[in-house]
Design an enzyme around this catalytic site. Structure first.
Site, PDB file in Angstrom:
ATOM      1  N   THR A 176       2.779  -2.403   3.020  1.00  0.00           N
ATOM      2  CA  THR A 176       4.013  -2.349   2.236  1.00  0.00           C
ATOM      3  C   THR A 176       3.709  -2.833   0.828  1.00  0.00           C
ATOM      4  OG1 THR A 176       5.496  -2.642   4.125  1.00  0.00           O
ATOM      5  CG2 THR A 176       6.349  -3.264   1.969  1.00  0.00           C
ATOM      6  N   PHE A 178       5.104  -4.375  -2.539  1.00  0.00           N
ATOM      7  CA  PHE A 178       6.174  -5.193  -3.095  1.00  0.00           C
ATOM      8  C   PHE A 178       6.019  -5.248  -4.605  1.00  0.00           C
ATOM      9  CE2 PHE A 178       5.590  -6.613   1.215  1.00  0.00           C
ATOM     10  CZ  PHE A 178       6.843  -6.957   1.671  1.00  0.00           C
TER      11      PHE A 178
END
Length: 288
Positions: A176, A178
Site C-alpha cells: 500500500t 501512503f
C-alpha cells in the site's frame, strides 16, 4: 532538534496507517481518528502536525476518498512525501478458538479484497468494517469464537488476539502506498540525490481530443507520467477530472513547461504536492 510531531491516521491503534506513520515519520506521536475526513480536518485546523493517508494498493487499486479529499483541501493541505508499506494480512481470533471454527471475518473492504481468494477457500464470509484494527478491537470485545478479523500482527498484540493464520493476502507482493500530508509544500533544496515526484489534478473541456492534448503536454516536454486516475467531476454529470503522478519537481524546467502547456489545454490545474520519492525525515520535519 524538533518537538515530537503529532501525526494523524485513520483507524484504531494497530492499523496499517499507524505502522506507516511510525516508519515514515520516525519518533512521531500517532493520533488515531475515525475517518479520513477527520484526518484532513485535524491537519488543516492545526490539531496535528502531519497525517499519513493511504492512496493506493497494488492489488485493490486506489482509495478514491483520499483523492477526493486531496482535491477538496488543495491549497490548504499538500503532499510532502510518500511511503510504501508491505502489507501482510493475518486472520485474528480470540485466544480460545481455532481456524476451523471461524465462519466470518471482519475488516476494511480493501483488506477483504486483498484476501478474498484465501477467505473463499476457507469458507469464511467477509464482513465489511470501517478499519482493520477496528475489526480486531471488535473481535476482542465480542469474544465470539466464530468470528475473526483480517488485520496486522501488530493489531493482534494491541488487542490481545491470536494469529490463526499469517500472510493470507492473495498477492504476496501486496503493498500500500501512503502519502504524508501537511499544511505547507516541500521546498526543493536542489540536492542532486533527491529525486522528485509531483501529484496534480486537472479538468479538461468536454470536447473531442481534450485529454489527448492535455497529456501531450507531458510527452512533448519529456516528463514521465507514473500514474493517471480519473474521477467523476462534482459538476455536471459524465464529466471527469484527472489525477496525475509524474516524475520531477514542480520547479524543474521540463515540468514547468509541461504545466504551462497544461494550463492552456485545461479548464483548471491544481498541484497537490511536489515531494521526494523516498521519505526523508529532514523534509518531513521542516516547514510544517
Amino acid at each position: 532538534m524538533t518537538d515530537r510531531q503529532r501525526v494523524a491516521f485513520q483507524g484504531e491503534p494497530g492499523a496499517y496507517s499507524e505502522e506507516a506513520s511510525l516508519l515514515s515519520v520516525p519518533g512521531c506521536e500517532p493520533v488515531p481518528l475515525p475517518s479520513l475526513r477527520d484526518v484532513f480536518e485535524s491537519v488543516a485546523n492545526k490539531h496535528t502536525d502531519l497525517a499519513v493517508v493511504p492512496v493506493e494498493n497494488s492489488q485493490a487499486g486506489s482509495i478514491h476518498e483520499t483523492y477526493d479529499l486531496l482535491l477538496e483541501y488543495a491549497g490548504k493541505i499538500f503532499i510532502r512525501g510518500e511511503h510504501e508499506l508491505r502489507v501482510r494480512h493475518c486472520l485474528l481470533g480470540i485466544q480460545d478458538t481455532e481456524l476451523d471454527r471461524i465462519n466470518k471475518a471482519y475488516s476494511h473492504p480493501q483488506a477483504l479484497a486483498q484476501a478474498a481468494n484465501w477467505l473463499r477457500a476457507h469458507n469464511i464470509q467477509p464482513v465489511a468494517y470501517y478499519d482493520t484494527a477496528g475489526a480486531a478491537k471488535l473481535v476482542s470485545e465480542l469474544q465470539d469464537p466464530t468470528i475473526a478479523a483480517v488485520a496486522s500482527r501488530r493489531a493482534a498484540e494491541v488487542w490481545g488476539l491470536r494469529v490463526l493464520a499469517a500472510d493470507i493476502e492473495d498477492n504476496k507482493t501486496n503493498r500500500t502506498r501512503f502519502v504524508i500530508i501537511g499544511r505547507s509544500p516541500v521546498v526543493h533544496t536542489e540536492q542532486p540525490s533527491e529525486e522528485g515526484k509531483t501529484t496534480l489534478v486537472f479538468s479538461t473541456p468536454n470536447k473531442p481530443g481534450a485529454l489527448y492534448h492535455a497529456l501531450g503536454c507531458f510527452a512533448k516536454n519529456n516528463v514521465n507520467l507514473t500514474k493517471i486516475e480519473s474521477r467523476p467531476s462534482r459538476g455536471e454529470g459524465w464529466e471527469y477530472i484527472f489525477y496525475v503522478d509524474c516524475q520531477g519537481w514542480v520547479t524543474d524546467q521540463d515540468l514547468r513547461r509541461a504545466l504551462d502547456c497544461l494550463n492552456e489545454q485545461s479548464r483548471w490545474v491544481k498541484v497537490l504536492g511536489s515531494y521526494p520519492k523516498s521519505v526523508d525525515e529532514a523534509n518531513m520535519n521542516s516547514g510544517i
